[in-house]
Design a protein around this motif. Sequence first.
Motif, PDB file in Angstrom:
ATOM      1  N   UNK A 253     -60.191 -35.156  46.629  1.00 53.00           N
ATOM      2  CA  UNK A 253     -60.621 -33.909  45.997  1.00 53.00           C
ATOM      3  C   UNK A 253     -59.943 -33.725  44.649  1.00 53.00           C
ATOM      4  N   UNK A 254     -58.655 -34.010  44.613  1.00 49.53           N
ATOM      5  CA  UNK A 254     -57.881 -33.874  43.382  1.00 49.53           C
ATOM      6  C   UNK A 254     -58.394 -34.812  42.294  1.00 49.53           C
TER       7      UNK A 254
ATOM      8  N   UNK B  26     -46.226 -27.031  40.857  1.00 46.99           N
ATOM      9  CA  UNK B  26     -47.253 -28.073  40.757  1.00 46.99           C
ATOM     10  C   UNK B  26     -48.377 -27.823  41.757  1.00 46.99           C
ATOM     11  N   UNK B  27     -49.581 -27.718  41.242  1.00 54.27           N
ATOM     12  CA  UNK B  27     -50.751 -27.477  42.090  1.00 54.27           C
ATOM     13  C   UNK B  27     -51.470 -28.791  42.342  1.00 54.27           C
ATOM     14  N   UNK B  28     -51.442 -29.244  43.554  1.00 49.19           N
ATOM     15  CA  UNK B  28     -52.242 -30.407  43.915  1.00 49.19           C
ATOM     16  C   UNK B  28     -53.661 -29.940  44.183  1.00 49.19           C
ATOM     17  N   UNK B  29     -54.643 -30.539  43.481  1.00 48.73           N
ATOM     18  CA  UNK B  29     -56.043 -30.152  43.627  1.00 48.73           C
ATOM     19  C   UNK B  29     -56.218 -28.663  43.381  1.00 48.73           C
ATOM     20  N   UNK B  30     -55.653 -28.184  42.254  1.00 48.29           N
ATOM     21  CA  UNK B  30     -55.712 -26.765  41.929  1.00 48.29           C
ATOM     22  C   UNK B  30     -57.052 -26.349  41.359  1.00 48.29           C
ATOM     23  N   UNK B  31     -57.108 -25.093  40.925  1.00 48.51           N
ATOM     24  CA  UNK B  31     -58.366 -24.517  40.470  1.00 48.51           C
ATOM     25  C   UNK B  31     -58.668 -24.788  39.011  1.00 48.51           C
ATOM     26  N   UNK B  32     -59.911 -24.511  38.637  1.00 46.69           N
ATOM     27  CA  UNK B  32     -60.317 -24.598  37.243  1.00 46.69           C
ATOM     28  C   UNK B  32     -59.813 -23.376  36.485  1.00 46.69           C
ATOM     29  N   UNK B  33     -59.324 -23.607  35.277  1.00 50.35           N
ATOM     30  CA  UNK B  33     -58.980 -22.525  34.363  1.00 50.35           C
ATOM     31  C   UNK B  33     -60.043 -22.537  33.274  1.00 50.35           C
ATOM     32  N   UNK B  34     -60.786 -21.447  33.162  1.00 46.44           N
ATOM     33  CA  UNK B  34     -61.950 -21.372  32.281  1.00 46.44           C
ATOM     34  C   UNK B  34     -61.677 -20.388  31.158  1.00 46.44           C
TER      35      UNK B  34
END
Length: 356
Positions: free
Chosen positions: A95-96, A311-319
Amino acid sequence: MNAPDVLPSVPPRLTSLSHGGGCGCKIAPGVLSAILKNASNLPGFNLPPQLLVGIETADDAAVYLLNDEQALIATTDFFMPIVDDPYDFGRIAATNAISDVYAMGGTPIMALALVGMPINVLPLETIGAILRGGQDVCRDAGIPIAGGHTIDSVEPIYGLVVLGLVHPSRVKKNSGAREGDVLVLGKPLGVGILSAALKKEILDAAGYAQMIDVTTQLNKPGIDLAKLDGVHAMTDITGFGLAGHGLELARGAQLKMTLDLKRVPVLPGVMALAEAGVVTGASGRNWASYGAEVSLPSGTPAAWQALLCDPQTSGGLLVSCAPEVEAEVLACFARHGFAQASTIGVMGHGRGLEVL
């Protein structure tokens, strides 16, 4: 010492075999910058004009123009275990890796597996479960794992090379933000802190379920977001934390990012863990690398500083998007099941990152 000829009677915990897990094992931003300065392109080498995105602004993936209608996105990501369940590890890693294609506004088309495993330590069934987890995520993304490469390594390593396609006019660089844009974050923060709790064996079942849910949620909204004219830039939040990847976006646009701390979504239970000192070593390394560029309110608790660098593993989108499409961006996230997507800040005149 030679590796044992027979497997241990009780397989070890996956996380016990790695010195750092998930995106928390990325090289710290400051160290990486120094390395890249010594490994830049050779003098006199002309980059092809078809290379639309390279390493200039530390973007999520490379983009190469194929024709007037198509550009190829190429990326890779791999790491050591962040969880002990092999199937979950494979799902999270896949996913990441795919996320970088979505962050560029593209549609993934194919993946190659990168596999390094301690063959004389882990049962073949465990390794197979890791690969099966990755395959299931790729199936959900609609792509095949069409090949790959394997090695016998000391620590377990799994990830993917991922290729995608995007219309050249819809490539979303991390440098495209504009003054006056609002910032929308697709996933809540706290994965690194939950992983630290897991390693200390103090994470409860509910916390683990949350961690798996957020890290295996594909950032598919990126495909639709790229079609909105008012979306100017995207990146995904991974190993350098919200502050680190936010700074990359701000530097690329030569603007200042202002975040409203009260609006940043956080996974349940994370703040209590952070206040108890359950944080990753990577968050400290991240702050040491870029903290001088971050302005925090006086008296900001150490737990919040750690969360911004978590640290975000498989984190969210920053738009980064125009205010007039903010509602459409939030609706797109909601449509894809990202219930905690939130507007967290703005882009303005200046430099660096300011937290309110």
